[in-house]
Structures are given as C-alpha cells and as structure tokens.
Write a protein that holds these residues in place. Structure first.
Motif, PDB file in Angstrom:
ATOM      1  N   VAL C 491       8.020 -23.432 -23.944  1.00  0.00           N
ATOM      2  CA  VAL C 491       6.558 -23.508 -23.936  1.00  0.00           C
ATOM      3  C   VAL C 491       6.153 -23.944 -22.539  1.00  0.00           C
ATOM      4  CG1 VAL C 491       4.525 -24.544 -25.000  1.00  0.00           C
ATOM      5  CG2 VAL C 491       6.598 -24.182 -26.356  1.00  0.00           C
ATOM      6  N   GLY C 495       0.600 -23.622 -22.542  1.00  0.00           N
ATOM      7  CA  GLY C 495       0.728 -23.226 -23.939  1.00  0.00           C
ATOM      8  C   GLY C 495       1.224 -21.812 -24.179  1.00  0.00           C
ATOM      9  N   VAL C 497       4.281 -18.938 -24.000  1.00  0.00           N
ATOM     10  CA  VAL C 497       5.680 -19.127 -24.373  1.00  0.00           C
ATOM     11  C   VAL C 497       6.549 -17.991 -23.856  1.00  0.00           C
ATOM     12  CG1 VAL C 497       7.264 -19.120 -26.351  1.00  0.00           C
ATOM     13  CG2 VAL C 497       5.165 -20.448 -26.467  1.00  0.00           C
ATOM     14  N   ILE C 565      10.273 -27.038 -31.642  1.00  0.00           N
ATOM     15  CA  ILE C 565       9.084 -27.213 -30.793  1.00  0.00           C
ATOM     16  C   ILE C 565       7.989 -27.928 -31.590  1.00  0.00           C
ATOM     17  CG2 ILE C 565       7.161 -25.938 -29.711  1.00  0.00           C
ATOM     18  CD1 ILE C 565       9.589 -25.812 -27.940  1.00  0.00           C
ATOM     19  N   ALA C 569       6.325 -31.439 -30.790  1.00  0.00           N
ATOM     20  CA  ALA C 569       4.887 -31.427 -30.498  1.00  0.00           C
ATOM     21  C   ALA C 569       4.128 -32.350 -31.448  1.00  0.00           C
ATOM     22  CB  ALA C 569       4.350 -30.004 -30.588  1.00  0.00           C
ATOM     23  N   SER C 606       0.983 -29.057 -25.334  1.00  0.00           N
ATOM     24  CA  SER C 606       1.976 -28.607 -24.349  1.00  0.00           C
ATOM     25  C   SER C 606       1.645 -29.154 -22.966  1.00  0.00           C
ATOM     26  CB  SER C 606       2.063 -27.081 -24.329  1.00  0.00           C
ATOM     27  OG  SER C 606       0.847 -26.515 -23.905  1.00  0.00           O
ATOM     28  N   TYR C 610       3.927 -31.769 -20.315  1.00  0.00           N
ATOM     29  CA  TYR C 610       4.302 -31.545 -18.914  1.00  0.00           C
ATOM     30  C   TYR C 610       3.516 -32.448 -17.956  1.00  0.00           C
ATOM     31  CZ  TYR C 610       7.127 -27.566 -20.312  1.00  0.00           C
ATOM     32  OH  TYR C 610       8.106 -26.793 -20.861  1.00  0.00           O
ATOM     33  N   LEU C 624       8.551 -29.213 -23.032  1.00  0.00           N
ATOM     34  CA  LEU C 624       8.526 -28.610 -24.372  1.00  0.00           C
ATOM     35  C   LEU C 624       9.323 -27.310 -24.313  1.00  0.00           C
ATOM     36  CD1 LEU C 624       7.350 -29.341 -27.129  1.00  0.00           C
ATOM     37  CD2 LEU C 624       5.277 -28.072 -26.528  1.00  0.00           C
TER      38      LEU C 624
END
Lengths: 198, 155, 785
Positions: C491, C495, C497, C565, C569, C606, C610, C624
């Motif tokens: 991810v 956001g 992927v 994930i 999350a 997401s 980061y 992620l």
C-alpha cells in the motif's frame, strides 16, 4: 519415400550403360552445379547452388556407385548435406535388360530427407522427386537415342521459376544421368527448402 | 545496400536495408514498431498482418523493398491519441483477446474485412479469418468482436 | 456488488497495451550492444556426434563466437533437471539420464542443440551457422514406444529397454476381484494423440551478464520465472539466486509449454558471460515445433467391470506413455499423478488399478500441455463409459446417472488417492443436458438425415484436480519443489496499491482478476490497484502459473496479504481514533468505531502509516506492506459436463461441430467474462485434438508435421459458437472458494467430440475412430465398416 519404375530406351544396353557413367554429362546437366569432382572410380562429389530470386542455398552432395555389374546393374547412393537445413540421402538400384535392339531400364529408388527438409518439405519432396525421376528417365531415354546437340548450354540452365515457385521443380529438362538424379533430388530439396525456409 | 522509402503510420521513413529484409523485420527492427508480431515462418499465422496501401498484407511475406513508395499502417497507428479505433474498442469490450500476441494481426485483418464488406455475417468473418491463427480464444469472442466492430465502424 | 468487485465482468486492464501494439514480449526487447544467436540443431533423430567443426563458421562475417556442448561440459555446466521423481512398482527410482543443454557426445532427437553461433546480426548468425560442419554417425532411432521397449536402439545407453519407469497406482488385487464378480466386462484400446502446444508467440530469450556486478539477467518467455531461476541457478549454471534475475513480462500464450526450463535459457545465460555482451535468441516456428515440449502421446488398454444393473465395479488400466528423448521439467508427473489419480472421474467405481510404462524415444520431450494427464484420463474414461452404455444397452445418459457420485457423499475418497472435497456432479450434468436440448436431438438428427448427413451427440463428464497442490502431498508423491504461492500487497502512502504475485499472466487476465480481489477486499477503487508479475527482481517468490493454479493457490495468497494489511491498518486506525482495536469495523474501505460516526478512510490510514506522526510507534512498525505465502489444504476439483453435437457428411467424411455445450463447476467466479474466455479457448484446443491436431514422426524420427502446413491448427471456420456456462458449488479447499478454470475445456471436449462422431456413425456400423478424426479417417471408417 520409395518408388519403382521401368523405361524402355531405344538403344543398346552398352550405350545406355556408358551414358549412365559419364560424369561430364552430369556437370553440364545439373542447374547450379558448381563443381563435380571424381574422388575415385566409384565416388563423386558435387556442389550445387540453388538460387531463386534473393534466395540461395548451397548443397554439397556425395554420390557412391556400388554393386557394379557392367553392363547389367549397379546401385547408386548419395547423400547431400545442407548444414542447418538438413540432409537428403537415398539410393537407386538400376538394372538394364536387353529387349531386342532396345534396353529396358528398371529402377528402385529409396530416399529420405531429414532435419528442416523433412519438417517443412517432406510432402513436397515426395511429389517433386517422383516428377523429377519421371522427367529424368524420359529425358535420359531421349538423350541416349537422340542427337548430342541437345546438350546446349542455354538449355541446360533453363529454370522455370513459375513452377519452382509452386514448389514443384521441373527444371531438370536438361538431360541428366542417373547419378545426377540423386543430386537432382538434393537440388530439389534445396530449392524447396529455400522457398519455404527463407 | 538499397534504400527503401515508404510512409508508415503517416510518417515518411527511409532507410538502407539488406535486400533480403522482410517488411516485418523492417517494421520491428529498423523502426521499432514491435506491435506487429512474427508467429511462424510459413506465412500461415497472420500475426504479422499490416495494411499496405489500405489492404491487409502479411508483412512476413513481403520484402521491405517491395513496399517501396507504399503507405503502410500498423497496429500502432490505429488509435487516435487515447481513443481506440472502433475495432480495437470492440475487441476490448468483447474480450476478443487473451495473450494478445495474435491480436494486432486480427485487428488489422478485421478492419480490412469491414472495409471490403461493411456488413459481414458471422460466416463471412470466420472465413475471412482463415489466414489468422489464435490459440487462446477459440475464436468465439474474436468473431463477436469483429461483428460488433463492424457495426460501430458503420455507425 | 460494484462494477469491479469479485464476480463482475470487468473489462481487462491489460488489453489496451496489447490492442495498441505496446505489449512487452521478449522478442520486442533489445539491450545496448546486443548480439544475436542462432542455434544449430540436429537433423538426425539419433546419432553420435563425432566432430563439430566450427573453424570456418567462426571466420564468417560478424561472428563473435561459437560454442558447442563440449565447451559447456568443460565449464561443468549441469544437466537440465526434472522436478518430479517417480518410483517404479518395485520401489526403484525412475531412470534419470543426463540432459545436457547442448549435446555432448550424442544427439537424441531432431532439433537437439548442437552449437550456438553468436554474431552481430541475426542474419550473420544464421549465415555462419550454415558453415558449421558436423560429422554425425547416424544410429538407428527408437521412434514408437513398442520399438523403444524392445531395446534395439537405446536412447540413453544406461537405460535398459528405454524404460524410464514402470509405475502403478490403486489396489491391484481388489480390482482383479471386482472383475471376477463382474456381470459384464467392457474393454477398449486407444491412443491419445501426440500434440504440439503451439502458443502463438515462439519462445525467445535475451541474456545479459554485467561484469561489474557479476549479475545475470535473463528475459525469457516463461510461465514461472522463479522456478527457472531456481532450476537454472542451482542445478545447471550454479549461479546463486541473488545474482540471477529472470524477467518474463508479456508472454504470448503458454498452455504448459512455457513452464519448463529449456536448454536455450541456460545456453544463452552461460554464453552471455562468455562474450560479456547481451545475447538475444528468438525461435523460428520451425524450431518451436522440434524443441517446445510436446503433449499427450499415450497408448492405453482398459477394462471396465460392471454388475447386472450397469454399475461400475472395477477399472483396470494399462498405459504406455511416451516421454520423448529426455525428461523435461515435469514430464514424469504428467502420465502418473496427474493421470492415474483421476481415473475415478465423477463415478463411484470402487476398485481401480492403473499401471503406466513410461518410455524414452528419439522424439522431442513430452511434458504438460493444457490439461496434462487429465485429458488423457478423461478421454479414456468417457470413451469407455460410452462403450459400456452401448454394450449393455443402457442409455449413455442413464449409465452416467446411476454411477455418478452424489452430492451427499462428500468428502469422497476415491480408490486412487484423491479425496474430492465438494461438488454436485448431477447438477452440472442435468444442466448441460438441458442447455444442449438433449431431448430435442432426435428431431435434429431427422432433419440432418433428410439432408443426407449423419448427426450425432456425445457426452463427456470430467473431474480435474487442480490448484496444484498441497506441498506436503506433492512432496510425498515425488515433487521436488513446494507448490504454494506468494503475494505481496504494497500500500503506497496515498492509498493506492501494487500487488506482486508469484503467478504469471500470459493471457489469463490476472492483472484484472487479481486487482478485483484486492480492490474488493480493501474497498479501494479498482483503478488504484496495479498488478505486477513476472520479474524475480520485483516479486519476492512464486511458483508460477500452470495446472489451473493461479487463482486457486495464488488468489488465497493475495487474500491473505490483504487481510494482513487490514489487520495492521485497524491497529493504526484504533490509535488515531482513540478506540480499542476490537471496536474498529472495516467496511468498503472505511475504518470506523462501532456505533459512532468516527471514521477514517483507507487513504488516511495508509498516509498515517508512512507519515507516523500520530502513530502507535512503540508497538507497530511504520509502513503498510505485507506479504503472504499460501499453501493449500487440498487440490481443488473442478468438474463438469460437455456435450458435443456433430454433423458428418458421409460422402467426404468431414465432421462439422454444430453445437458445443460446456457446463462447468469451477467454484467462485471472480470475473465471468474471463471465465467464459478460458473455457472457450480450452474447448477449441480440445476440439483441435479430437478433429485436427496430431503429431506425426516418420520411422526415422523425422517430424513430418513440422509446420502449420502439416500440423493442423483449429481456425475460425473450423469451430462453432460455444455455449459456455457455469454451475458452481463453492470450493471448499481455499478461502477464496475458487477451483480453477484454465484447463477444463481441453479436458472435457475431446471425448465429447469423439463420442458424438461414433454416435453419428453407429448406424453405419462404425465402432471406433481415433483422434484426430480427420475427414480421411472418418471416410475410411465409414467404408471399412
């Protein structure tokens, strides 16, 4: 591939025999023949270049004569190597029989092709070889019974490209001998190969 | 080496080539147009079909020098920017491709069909595709795509 | 369901590049300073290599170097390995003779590698190749299996009678007993014709060695780049995996033929270091015909024992399988565990015994081709069932009904090792009968008769074991590799992927279906997902695509990674939303605290991962990005029923397939459009095998069907529209509840076609016909009857 046949030639057995053993005739007869070398009494080597339009393939062939029983019979066998293109090899048992003033020539041919030649051209070669054998013996009979003037250079190199393009090589209108038939087979293979592969 | 000049997808191109260079080699190797594919060496598969002067032709069966002065179009020249040609769009809509290898030849061939026969029947399409091999789709969706593409090209 | 969720017929994302000529097939790629290779191949099926003289060729214009098998042997290059060890009845391991990438002392089939010419241009390489002089000592060839088993000509000097192995499965004694109790025994002898896969893209490779790093990169047309890296790196060239990168972007069809580690891959990779320049090789179609592994090629005798009601009591099968000149990568698994284990089909046959003699011959290696073993098994079984129907006078529909495994019998343990997990065979069967208007056949036949034609209808049911496999089971059966799959879901901060899958897409549409799984599971937009595959430098690991395994094994790995994930999350969301993790709900891409309106979008979470400013950094790493490996619990078992209707012109013997109905149970359908395409393509190959395709060698081992002029490929006007549908019972062996679809068409179709032909011709007294049922063969059968 195997085939057999018989021809009646209006000439004596000795005359037919002599004609069958004349390498000089071969060289003149085979279209694209670069050289014929007599390696021994029973062995010939030939290099034949087949060229159709932009396509060229060179075949080197070896022909061996065995089981000699003059003027009755012999076996001729040959092999042509086309490098990456594959090979053609085969043989013919030829026998001559007097029939009054004339001679009956009988032949039994066996031939195989390998590599790309077989892969791409096997079914064409079958037909071609049969046609060529027919043409050859027909022509041979003519040569032996007709005037030597037929060996004119122009005619020897005559190639009917239309027919070649259809995969059927009938270019052996020139007068060729038994030995050259084997080389002719190789040549036919080369031409067909050239058309198909390149 | 001879020089060959032609128009490819509307642009003038000119290069020196070996006389034996096939049109497909010229397109792929000299011009970098790799959308035209080579699937066989006996002119049977049709992966290399392009248009030469508006008609479909197998570019593996022509020398580059034979296309001298011609207008050649390839799969790369069909779309208008981001907008696909109706035949390309029909293939996308109808899942007319899987691995995509035969696709350029199929599309080029199909466009020629519709230019020749604006309202082809299913049988017309199947017969027209005689020169194009596909191993993935079973042709079902290719035929469907071409019939749909023909309609859009007309409309 | 949205337009892009699981189950939706989403248009394929890969199509645009293919439709605009921007695919990246191996032959489309070029490297700076690239050289070109031509490979000299044996024109003989069997010969000693006495001398390979490259001196003249080396001097030809543009030639950089020429190498032969001796050069590779001098560098101690290894043998191409086989990935599956089979044991014979007596417990001995299979004969596994060496398979040098280029022939060293002997060539063993037409097409065997003899030398590689590397030159500046393609034409220079080819021209120079013509000048290599090879002295072959031609040996007698073992071409057909009986000849080979006589041992007169030995393909490998150390393999007596050319027998690779003599394998068996099932309970011999119980089976023999079932025959003593039989009311009726029906016997059949048949040949499963040898096929040439013929993916439209010929194989190609570009190998590159970087002298500064010592790294190798090989672009190759493969279905499983990681497997090639493992096999070539570890067994053939001894290159450690971290120094070897295999890339396989777009591949123009595989159908099994691009699974295997081929000699050219090793030759090019090895040679690229020798010349320190990239080298490209692309097969001409003529080379493909004599080097791509062939498929099928079985000769089988089988007997079926029935009781007085037509119930199957026992099945006895004896097969000879041609493996070709060398053991290809998975060649040994095809006529054994992919064949004998399926002989129960969808029937309750209580006793089965099968023995398989696998034979080396001087022909191209035989390995998996779409279906791999299962088409051979299904063809045998369904021909035999039809014959039993005829000989007992029971209707072909009825005899299948009374013997079919019922839905309440699952899990169903067969007498040949497999345990079917779930299914409803009668349902697919009855649906197919309806969809094909089986009832209305007699009136269609009457109409055909009125036009002077013979009409027939043929049924085939089938079962397939795919989603190969649980590694432990495969390992116990001789597999030398694990058969799990891996996925990585990365991810990105905003956001979107990237999914990395270890499976390989060469037409199956993974870039679309796998994106559907990710988009649906993570609740993000479909166009926010990119699928990456085919590069060992990008994808952590993978076992590739074959045996209809991508979705059944690769799909759950994707799902598993997605769930990891979501789990992470949720923790992040709980922290930011100041709630306990247990109270976080996740739905449609939104994390919310149950019972409140507090929520975070997927992209917000997401980004927090980061940019971890407000983040549970003490208990959770930033980022992620999750990977997963999935090893299935069982095979999955697609099954179905195919019905074919043909019309035959008795004057010409030409067979027209007028209708073809396929009803398949493939478990959950991710994308019905792609599923239909897969079945249609498989059916076309199956019809091809039944009517057109057949590989012919002459007695010297020359391939006579070596081009599209002689090997008949199905064309558009040979096929009808195909009536394809699914009747699925959700899969029970994996969390995606999928089963696999890639091979069903080529498995079910051939017996349906042949049964239809025999039905059409039965009134003329024709009782047997072999594949391919070409017009001349049909005509002969009519005239000999």
């Amino acid at each position: 591939m195997e085939m057999t046949g018989e021809y009646r030639i209006e000439a004596s057995r000795q005359k037919v025999w002599d004609a069958l053993n004349d390498p000089e005739i071969l060289k003149q007869s085979i279209p694209g023949c670069e050289e014929i070398e007599r390696i021994s009494d029973t062995e010939l080597a030939a290099k034949v270049v087949a060229k159709v339009g932009p396509v060229k393939a060179k075949f080197s062939g070896q022909v061996t004569i065995s089981d000699l029983d003059p003027p009755n019979s012999y076996r001729i066998s040959g092999e042509g190597k086309g490098g990456a293109a594959g090979f053609a090899k085969g043989g013919a048992n030829i026998s001559l029989k007097s029939d009054g003033e004339a001679t009956i020539l009988s032949y039994e041919v066996d031939a195989t092709v390998g590599g790309k030649l077989a892969q791409l051209g096997a079914r064409l070669i079958d037909g071609t070889a049969k046609k060529m054998a027919g043409d050859f013996f027909k022509n041979f009979a003519e040569v032996v019974t007709e005037d030597a003037d037929l060996y004119s250079a122009e005619k020897l190199n005559e190639v009917d490209t239309n027919e070649i393009n259809h995969g059927i090589n009938t270019s052996t209108r020139s007068k060729i001998s038994i030995s050259s038939w084997i080389i002719g087979l190789i040549l036919a293979a080369a031409v067909i190969l050239a058309i198909i592969v390149y | 080496m001879p020089t060959v000049s032609m128009t490819v997808n509307g642009e003038n191109v000119s290069s020196e080539v070996e006389p034996r260079t096939l049109l497909v080699q010229y397109l792929r190797e000299n011009l970098g147009l790799t959308g035209t594919h080579v699937g066989c060496d006996t002119s049977q598969c049709g992966a290399c079909v392009v248009h030469v002067n508006g008609k479909s032709a197998k570019s593996c069966t022509m020398l580059a020098v034979q296309a001298e002065g011609s207008e050649v179009s390839t799969i790369e020249g069909l779309a208008d920017g981001d907008t696909l040609h109706p035949m390309q769009e029909a293939f996308r809509e109808n899942h007319g491709l899987q691995c995509g290898f035969c696709t350029p030849g199929m599309v080029m061939s199909a466009i020629d069909l519709v230019q020749t026969n604006s309202n082809p029947s299913e049988q017309d399409v199947r017969e027209w595709l005689e020169g194009n091999l596909c191993r993935c789709t079973g042709y079902h969706n290719i035929v469907k795509s071409i019939l749909a593409g023909a309609k859009t090209m007309q409309g | 369901m949205t337009e892009t969720n699981i189950g939706a017929p989403v248009k394929r994302v890969e199509d645009k590049r293919f439709l605009t000529g921007r695919g990246r097939y191996t032959d489309d790629l070029n490297q700076p300073n690239q050289l070109y290779a031509s490979i000299l191949r044996s024109p003989h099926a069997h010969a000693n290599l006495k001398k390979v003289d490259v001196s003249q060729a080396k001097a030809a214009p543009g030639v950089i170097d020429i190498f032969t098998g001796s050069d590779m042997a001098a560098d101690e290059v290894g043998s191409l390995p086989c990935g599956w060890q089979i044991h014979s009845k007596d417990g001995s391991p299979m004969n596994e003779p060496g398979h040098p990438p280029m022939a060293v002392s002997k060539v063993r089939h037409v097409g065997d590698q003899v030398a590689i010419v590397i030159a500046e241009t393609k034409s220079q390489a080819r021209d120079a190749m013509e000048q290599i002089a090879v002295d072959y000592e031609v040996l007698p060839a073992a071409v057909n299996m009986d000849e080979a088993l006589s041992g007169k000509a030995l393909v490998h000097d150390d393999v007596p009678n050319n027998m690779c192995f003599d394998w068996e499965i099932g309970d011999k004694e119980a089976t023999e007993n079932s025959f003593s109790d039989a009311h009726k025994v029906v016997s059949i002898e048949l040949i499963n014709n040898r096929l040439i896969p013929n993916a439209m893209e010929p194989r190609a490779a570009v190998a590159q060695f970087d002298p500064s790093s010592g790294n190798y990169t090989l672009h190759t047309t493969t279905q499983n780049p990681h497997v090639i890296r493992l096999l070539m790196g570890a067994f053939v060239l001894q290159i450690p995996e971290h120094k070897l990168r295999i890339i396989s972007h777009d591949v123009g069809g595989g159908f099994g033929s691009k699974i295997f580690h081929y000699a050219e891959e090793a030759i090019l990779t090895w040679a690229s270091a020798k010349v320190s320049q990239p080298i490209k090789w692309t097969a001409e179609r003529s080379e493909s015909f004599v080097t791509d592994a062939h498929g099928r090629d079985h000769e089988t005798k089988a007997d079926l024992a029935l009781d007085k009601d037509g119930k199957f009591l026992g099945l006895r099968v004896s097969t000879k399988a041609n493996i070709g000149a060398y053991l290809s990568t998975f060649g040994s698994s095809v006529p054994t565990y992919l064949y004998g284990t399926l002989l129960a089909g969808v029937y309750k046959t209580p006793a089965i015994y099968c023995e398989v003699k696998t034979v080396f011959t001087n022909t191209v290696p035989v390995d998996a081709y779409r279906g791999a073993g299962r088409p051979e098994c299904t063809y045998l079984l369904e021909r035999l069932v039809d014959k039993a129907a005829k000989e007992t006078g029971i209707d072909p529909v009825e005899i299948r009904r009374i013997n079919m495994i019922q839905p309440d019998q699952f899990p169903y343990q067969t007498p040949v090792a497999l345990q079917y997990d779930v299914g409803d065979y009668p349902k697919a069967f009855e649906t197919a009968l309806k969809a094909s208007d089986y009832e209305g056949f007699s009136s269609r036949r009457e109409k055909s008769e009125g036009n002077g034609k013979k009409r027939g209808i043929g049924i085939s049911t089938y079962i397939e074991a795919c989603g190969i496999a649980p590694s432990a089971v495969a390992g116990a059966l001789g597999a030398r590799a694990g058969l799990y799959e891996s996925a990585q879901v990365r991810v990105h901060p905003t956001g979107s992927v990237t999914l990395y899958t270890g499976t390989h897409n060469h037409g199956q549409g993974h870039e679309t279906t796998f994106a559907q799984i990710v988009s649906d599971t993570l609740g993000i937009a479909f166009d926010q997902v990119e699928v990456s595959h085919g590069d060992t430098g990008e994808v952590q690991f993978g076992m590739g695509t074959y045996g209809s395994r991508s979705l059944a094994v690769g799909g759950p790995a994707v799902l598993k990674a997605c769930n990891k994930i979501i789990d992470k999350a949720k923790k992040i969301a709980a922290h930011i939303l100041e709630a306990s993790e247990a109270d976080i709900d996740f739905k449609d891409g939104v994390f919310s605290v149950s019972g409140t309106d507090r929520e975070l979008a997927f992209g917000e979470v997401s980004l927090a991962a980061y940019v971890p400013h407000n983040y549970p950094i003490e208990e959770l790493e930033p980022g992620l990005d999750e990977n997963a490996f999935y090893d299935p619990l069982n095979f999955s078992f697609p099954a179905g029923c195919h019905i074919c209707e043909v019309e035959i012109d008795p004057e010409t013997g030409e067979v027209e397939v007028t209708d073809f109905t396929a009803v398949d149970d493939i478990g959950r359908v991710i994308n019905p459009m792609i599923v239909e395409g897969q079945v249609q393509g498989g059916v076309a190959q199956g019809i091809g095998q039944a009517l057109m395709e057949g590989c012919v060698y002459d007695k010297e081992g020359q391939l006579l069907t070596g081009s599209y002029m002689d090997y008949t490929m199905p064309r558009a006007d040979n096929l009808p529209n195909l009536n394809v549908s699914t009747e699925s019972v959700l899969g029970a062996s994996n969390p995606l509840e999928v089963k696999g679809v890639g091979e069903v068409g080529s498995i079910g179709a051939p017996p349906a076609v042949i049964n239809a032909i025999l039905d059409a011709l039965s009134s003329l007294g024709v009782e047997d016909i072999s594949m391919p049922a070409s017009p001349s063969k049909v005509w002969q059968a009519i005239h000999n009857a």
